[in-house]
Design an enzyme around this catalytic site. Sequence first.
Site, mmCIF file in Angstrom:
data_model
loop_
_atom_site.group_PDB
_atom_site.id
_atom_site.type_symbol
_atom_site.label_atom_id
_atom_site.label_comp_id
_atom_site.label_asym_id
_atom_site.label_seq_id
_atom_site.Cartn_x
_atom_site.Cartn_y
_atom_site.Cartn_z
ATOM 1 N N HIS A 71 -32.997 8.250 -5.777
ATOM 2 C CA HIS A 71 -32.653 9.670 -5.852
ATOM 3 C C HIS A 71 -33.785 10.507 -5.254
ATOM 4 C CE1 HIS A 71 -29.692 8.236 -8.808
ATOM 5 N NE2 HIS A 71 -29.045 9.373 -8.587
ATOM 6 N N SER A 85 -25.646 13.394 -10.045
ATOM 7 C CA SER A 85 -27.097 13.314 -10.237
ATOM 8 C C SER A 85 -27.889 13.915 -9.088
ATOM 9 C CB SER A 85 -27.508 11.854 -10.427
ATOM 10 O OG SER A 85 -27.057 11.047 -9.345
#
Length: 264
Positions: free
Chosen positions: A246, A40
Amino acid sequence: MRLTRPFTVLTAAVSAVVTAFVLTGPAQAAGPAYVALGDSYSAGNGAGNYISSSGDCHRSNSAYPALWASAHSPSSFTFAACSGAVTSDVTGSQLGGLNSSTGLVTLTIGGNDAGFSDVITTCVTGSDSTCVNRVNTAENFVRSTLTGRLDTVYNAIHAKAPNAHVVVLGYPDLYTLNVFCIGLSATKHQKIDEAADVLDTTIASAAAAHGFTFGDVRSTFKGHELCSGDDYLHSLVISPSFESYHPTATGHSAGYLPVLNADD
């Protein structure tokens, strides 16, 4: 007199070539065939601007691979990175775009093998001691098991793309330490960053053993971690939850891309 016509023709030909060069300039060679692999952090969770056709992989046009491709016009670009990927996903389903003509390969991998998501969940919901114990388990896994898994991935990449320059990018520290920050405790912040450092050190060593370049993003994220006041990362995101912890779009453009540009 017999030399006059050939000399005139030659002069005219040279003049035409020079004129064409001046008007059009040298031909612009396409950049190297580029394949982006990984999890990711390469796909672009958190960067927004998602590519709808990528489904649950959550690939983003604002992720560092897409940004690099847009700026360098590679002869081909295969964006294979996928949210949630572990090392076996890379070897099992992401290597189809590699061949002897591939010039550049990038990837982030290893965080999910070490249980990144579960570590964060445990530290967010549990006590300090529970968090510390979970991180210790992850660190032990990284030291004892991850290197072998990385070797398998790196060997597979080299076998399929023997001429490629491979840049293995690391993971940023998540927190700025020793500052007041509402949320997790200082103990948890420190332990989570410690885990990132252990992970990066292990990945860097494995990459070097294969002759690959390690791109350390901790320097470009320095001062931009969570709690910094100028964060390049998301903290807990309720919706879409996959963006939690993230890099943001800025994290990709100002955190990851400069490191890749320096190492490509």
